[in-house]
Design a protein around this motif. Structure first.
Motif, PDB file in Angstrom:
ATOM      1  N   LEU A  14       0.860  -1.183   0.000  1.00  0.00           N
ATOM      2  CA  LEU A  14       0.000   0.000   0.000  1.00  0.00           C
ATOM      3  C   LEU A  14       0.891   1.225   0.000  1.00  0.00           C
ATOM      4  O   LEU A  14       1.896   1.261   0.692  1.00  0.00           O
ATOM      5  CB  LEU A  14      -0.890   0.006   1.251  1.00  0.00           C
ATOM      6  CG  LEU A  14      -1.796   1.222   1.448  1.00  0.00           C
ATOM      7  CD1 LEU A  14      -2.872   1.255   0.364  1.00  0.00           C
ATOM      8  CD2 LEU A  14      -2.451   1.177   2.810  1.00  0.00           C
ATOM      9  N   LEU A  15       0.510   2.216  -0.786  1.00  0.00           N
ATOM     10  CA  LEU A  15       1.248   3.476  -0.808  1.00  0.00           C
ATOM     11  C   LEU A  15       0.567   4.433   0.140  1.00  0.00           C
ATOM     12  O   LEU A  15      -0.595   4.743  -0.014  1.00  0.00           O
ATOM     13  CB  LEU A  15       1.244   4.067  -2.212  1.00  0.00           C
ATOM     14  CG  LEU A  15       1.809   5.468  -2.322  1.00  0.00           C
ATOM     15  CD1 LEU A  15       3.289   5.467  -2.003  1.00  0.00           C
ATOM     16  CD2 LEU A  15       1.562   6.027  -3.699  1.00  0.00           C
ATOM     17  N   ILE A  16       1.290   4.921   1.124  1.00  0.00           N
ATOM     18  CA  ILE A  16       0.732   5.885   2.056  1.00  0.00           C
ATOM     19  C   ILE A  16       1.461   7.195   1.844  1.00  0.00           C
ATOM     20  O   ILE A  16       2.656   7.274   2.026  1.00  0.00           O
ATOM     21  CB  ILE A  16       0.889   5.441   3.519  1.00  0.00           C
ATOM     22  CG1 ILE A  16       0.057   4.184   3.763  1.00  0.00           C
ATOM     23  CG2 ILE A  16       0.466   6.549   4.463  1.00  0.00           C
ATOM     24  CD1 ILE A  16       0.233   3.637   5.146  1.00  0.00           C
ATOM     25  N   VAL A  17       0.719   8.209   1.440  1.00  0.00           N
ATOM     26  CA  VAL A  17       1.277   9.529   1.291  1.00  0.00           C
ATOM     27  C   VAL A  17       0.397  10.450   2.105  1.00  0.00           C
ATOM     28  O   VAL A  17      -0.794  10.289   2.176  1.00  0.00           O
ATOM     29  CB  VAL A  17       1.313   9.972  -0.166  1.00  0.00           C
ATOM     30  CG1 VAL A  17       2.039  11.290  -0.299  1.00  0.00           C
ATOM     31  CG2 VAL A  17       1.973   8.932  -1.025  1.00  0.00           C
ATOM     32  N   ALA A  85     -10.994   6.288 -15.677  1.00  0.00           N
ATOM     33  CA  ALA A  85     -12.054   5.966 -14.719  1.00  0.00           C
ATOM     34  C   ALA A  85     -11.664   4.682 -13.989  1.00  0.00           C
ATOM     35  O   ALA A  85     -11.508   3.627 -14.609  1.00  0.00           O
ATOM     36  CB  ALA A  85     -13.378   5.800 -15.443  1.00  0.00           C
ATOM     37  N   VAL A  86     -11.478   4.763 -12.687  1.00  0.00           N
ATOM     38  CA  VAL A  86     -11.025   3.613 -11.895  1.00  0.00           C
ATOM     39  C   VAL A  86     -11.806   3.553 -10.585  1.00  0.00           C
ATOM     40  O   VAL A  86     -12.405   4.545 -10.151  1.00  0.00           O
ATOM     41  CB  VAL A  86      -9.510   3.707 -11.584  1.00  0.00           C
ATOM     42  CG1 VAL A  86      -8.677   3.549 -12.845  1.00  0.00           C
ATOM     43  CG2 VAL A  86      -9.176   5.027 -10.888  1.00  0.00           C
ATOM     44  N   PRO A 102      -5.568   2.696  -7.904  1.00  0.00           N
ATOM     45  CA  PRO A 102      -4.888   1.488  -8.374  1.00  0.00           C
ATOM     46  C   PRO A 102      -3.798   1.832  -9.373  1.00  0.00           C
ATOM     47  O   PRO A 102      -3.675   2.975  -9.825  1.00  0.00           O
ATOM     48  CB  PRO A 102      -6.025   0.694  -9.042  1.00  0.00           C
ATOM     49  CG  PRO A 102      -6.983   1.747  -9.510  1.00  0.00           C
ATOM     50  CD  PRO A 102      -6.926   2.841  -8.472  1.00  0.00           C
ATOM     51  N   ASP A 103      -3.015   0.835  -9.763  1.00  0.00           N
ATOM     52  CA  ASP A 103      -1.847   1.066 -10.610  1.00  0.00           C
ATOM     53  C   ASP A 103      -2.194   1.552 -12.014  1.00  0.00           C
ATOM     54  O   ASP A 103      -1.390   2.225 -12.651  1.00  0.00           O
ATOM     55  CB  ASP A 103      -1.009  -0.217 -10.719  1.00  0.00           C
ATOM     56  CG  ASP A 103      -0.309  -0.560  -9.408  1.00  0.00           C
ATOM     57  OD1 ASP A 103      -0.124   0.356  -8.591  1.00  0.00           O
ATOM     58  OD2 ASP A 103       0.037  -1.736  -9.229  1.00  0.00           O
ATOM     59  N   TYR A 115       4.772   9.844 -14.732  1.00  0.00           N
ATOM     60  CA  TYR A 115       4.432   9.757 -13.311  1.00  0.00           C
ATOM     61  C   TYR A 115       2.992   9.261 -13.192  1.00  0.00           C
ATOM     62  O   TYR A 115       2.072   9.848 -13.776  1.00  0.00           O
ATOM     63  CB  TYR A 115       4.556  11.116 -12.622  1.00  0.00           C
ATOM     64  CG  TYR A 115       5.965  11.651 -12.540  1.00  0.00           C
ATOM     65  CD1 TYR A 115       6.721  11.500 -11.381  1.00  0.00           C
ATOM     66  CD2 TYR A 115       6.535  12.337 -13.612  1.00  0.00           C
ATOM     67  CE1 TYR A 115       8.017  12.001 -11.294  1.00  0.00           C
ATOM     68  CE2 TYR A 115       7.825  12.836 -13.538  1.00  0.00           C
ATOM     69  CZ  TYR A 115       8.561  12.672 -12.376  1.00  0.00           C
ATOM     70  OH  TYR A 115       9.833  13.176 -12.303  1.00  0.00           O
ATOM     71  N   VAL A 116       2.789   8.215 -12.419  1.00  0.00           N
ATOM     72  CA  VAL A 116       1.466   7.605 -12.260  1.00  0.00           C
ATOM     73  C   VAL A 116       0.810   8.129 -10.986  1.00  0.00           C
ATOM     74  O   VAL A 116       1.444   8.184  -9.922  1.00  0.00           O
ATOM     75  CB  VAL A 116       1.581   6.070 -12.203  1.00  0.00           C
ATOM     76  CG1 VAL A 116       0.220   5.433 -11.943  1.00  0.00           C
ATOM     77  CG2 VAL A 116       2.174   5.539 -13.507  1.00  0.00           C
ATOM     78  N   LEU A 117      -0.467   8.501 -11.087  1.00  0.00           N
ATOM     79  CA  LEU A 117      -1.199   8.978  -9.920  1.00  0.00           C
ATOM     80  C   LEU A 117      -1.440   7.824  -8.956  1.00  0.00           C
ATOM     81  O   LEU A 117      -2.004   6.798  -9.321  1.00  0.00           O
ATOM     82  CB  LEU A 117      -2.543   9.585 -10.356  1.00  0.00           C
ATOM     83  CG  LEU A 117      -3.458  10.070  -9.231  1.00  0.00           C
ATOM     84  CD1 LEU A 117      -2.802  11.194  -8.441  1.00  0.00           C
ATOM     85  CD2 LEU A 117      -4.795  10.535  -9.812  1.00  0.00           C
ATOM     86  N   LYS A 118      -0.995   8.015  -7.711  1.00  0.00           N
ATOM     87  CA  LYS A 118      -1.138   6.976  -6.696  1.00  0.00           C
ATOM     88  C   LYS A 118      -2.125   7.351  -5.606  1.00  0.00           C
ATOM     89  O   LYS A 118      -2.783   6.487  -5.031  1.00  0.00           O
ATOM     90  CB  LYS A 118       0.230   6.686  -6.053  1.00  0.00           C
ATOM     91  CG  LYS A 118       1.243   6.046  -6.990  1.00  0.00           C
ATOM     92  CD  LYS A 118       0.815   4.640  -7.367  1.00  0.00           C
ATOM     93  CE  LYS A 118       1.902   3.936  -8.166  1.00  0.00           C
ATOM     94  NZ  LYS A 118       1.510   2.553  -8.522  1.00  0.00           N
ATOM     95  N   GLN A 119      -2.197   8.637  -5.298  1.00  0.00           N
ATOM     96  CA  GLN A 119      -3.024   9.051  -4.168  1.00  0.00           C
ATOM     97  C   GLN A 119      -3.264  10.536  -4.198  1.00  0.00           C
ATOM     98  O   GLN A 119      -2.479  11.283  -4.794  1.00  0.00           O
ATOM     99  CB  GLN A 119      -2.315   8.665  -2.858  1.00  0.00           C
ATOM    100  CG  GLN A 119      -3.151   8.844  -1.615  1.00  0.00           C
ATOM    101  CD  GLN A 119      -2.414   9.640  -0.557  1.00  0.00           C
ATOM    102  OE1 GLN A 119      -2.022  10.769  -0.805  1.00  0.00           O
ATOM    103  NE2 GLN A 119      -2.212   9.055   0.590  1.00  0.00           N
ATOM    104  N   MET A 120      -4.352  10.973  -3.599  1.00  0.00           N
ATOM    105  CA  MET A 120      -4.528  12.405  -3.353  1.00  0.00           C
ATOM    106  C   MET A 120      -5.110  12.582  -1.960  1.00  0.00           C
ATOM    107  O   MET A 120      -5.851  11.740  -1.457  1.00  0.00           O
ATOM    108  CB  MET A 120      -5.398  13.053  -4.425  1.00  0.00           C
ATOM    109  CG  MET A 120      -6.835  12.665  -4.477  1.00  0.00           C
ATOM    110  SD  MET A 120      -7.626  13.491  -5.914  1.00  0.00           S
ATOM    111  CE  MET A 120      -9.358  13.287  -5.483  1.00  0.00           C
ATOM    112  N   HIS A 121      -4.697  13.683  -1.325  1.00  0.00           N
ATOM    113  CA  HIS A 121      -5.123  13.954   0.039  1.00  0.00           C
ATOM    114  C   HIS A 121      -5.251  15.463   0.238  1.00  0.00           C
ATOM    115  O   HIS A 121      -4.794  16.246  -0.598  1.00  0.00           O
ATOM    116  CB  HIS A 121      -4.134  13.346   1.047  1.00  0.00           C
ATOM    117  CG  HIS A 121      -2.763  13.921   0.929  1.00  0.00           C
ATOM    118  ND1 HIS A 121      -1.801  13.428   0.069  1.00  0.00           N
ATOM    119  CD2 HIS A 121      -2.177  14.977   1.550  1.00  0.00           C
ATOM    120  CE1 HIS A 121      -0.701  14.132   0.171  1.00  0.00           C
ATOM    121  NE2 HIS A 121      -0.899  15.097   1.065  1.00  0.00           N
TER     122      HIS A 121
END
Length: 269
Positions: A14-17, A85-86, A102-103, A115-121
């Motif tokens: 899991l990617l935690i940012v 759309a994911v 997801p990947d 650069y692949v989008l992994k997360q937003m916060h």
């Protein structure tokens, strides 16, 4: 990347940012850092040897962007984002609320690197300032390249009409806040997520090299701060704050010294 910390428990990949700890972890009941009190930003470097850059780093984030000192770079390219759309997941990390991707989400290409989008916060109030002005909130879209290099697209928000992106997950966000009150904090499946606002090509943005804006404060992170300020309602800001630990309700690190760094600006036609 950062080593596991005491406040995390190992689980599946899991990617935690947000803390920006890229590893196979989940949040335990106790936070090792907060945004106020004895574990606040001015003490981060003393909380863990891995956090030393929070005090000693020379390229830290966030910063105050002084617009008349930004250097126009005609070689910077338009920021074209291609997201698919994911199915995404809403997660409460106690210091921030995040959407995990997801990947196969898609991403952006900068300096001929994908650069692949992994997360937003979200942070509230904003972490970055423009000419000293702090905004109501800030969205960080975290992208990662195959070599591990990180790029963050930051959007600032002022109080006004509702943000359509948050509007799409409003019910889930309220559910997350409700679960916290009920001593539950598990991830919530959002379903298909594909806001058009996340795919707009901004006319103007600022670029600089900084760091993770929370421990371990790792440097060499590219920031693209969009010049266009979007709107967010007060109710939406409160919904973002509701699930967080009481010491993280205002989860914005103070601005850091720029230390001779240059902020570049791209201005489209």
């Amino acid at each position: 990347m950062a080593a596991p910390f005491a406040f995390f428990t190992v689980i599946a990949t899991l990617l935690i940012v947000g803390s920006f700890a890229f590893t196979t972890l989940k949040v335990d009941k106790e936070l090792q850092f907060t945004y106020s009190g004895a574990l606040g930003p001015d003490r981060w470097a003393n909380l863990n040897p891995n956090f030393s850059l929070c005090a000693n780093g020379k390229s830290q984030s966030p910063i105050n962007i002084v617009t008349d000192q930004a250097v126009l770079n005609k070689n910077l390219q338009p920021l074209i984002r291609q997201y698919h759309a994911v199915n995404v997941t809403l997660v409460n990390y106690k210091f921030t609320v995040a959407i995990e991707y997801p990947d196969h989400t898609g991403g952006i290409t900068v300096d001929e690197k994908q650069y692949v989008l992994k997360q937003m916060h979200w942070h509230s109030p904003s972490e970055h300032r423009i000419d000293g002005k702090r905004y109501a909130a800030e969205l960080h879209m975290v992208h990662v390249a195959d070599d591990g290099k990180v790029l963050v697209v930051a959007t600032l928000f002022k109080y006004g009409h509702t943000d359509p992106i948050l509007g799409k997950i409003e019910n889930k966000l309220n559910e997350l806040g409700y679960e916290v009150k009920g001593q539950e904090a598990g991830p919530i499946a959002v379903g298909t997520f594909h806001p058009t606002e996340l795919r707009e090509t901004p006319r103007k943005y600022y670029r600089y090299v900084g760091s993770f804006s929370a421990p371990p404060c790792t440097e060499n992170v590219i920031y693209l701060v969009l010049a266009k300020v979007r709107s967010i309602s007060r109710e939406q800001v409160e919904a973002l704050k509701a699930p967080l630990d009481m010491r993280c309700k205002n989860n914005a690190r103070p601005c850091q010294p720029i230390n001779r760094r240059h902020v570049e600006v791209h201005e489209g036609n």
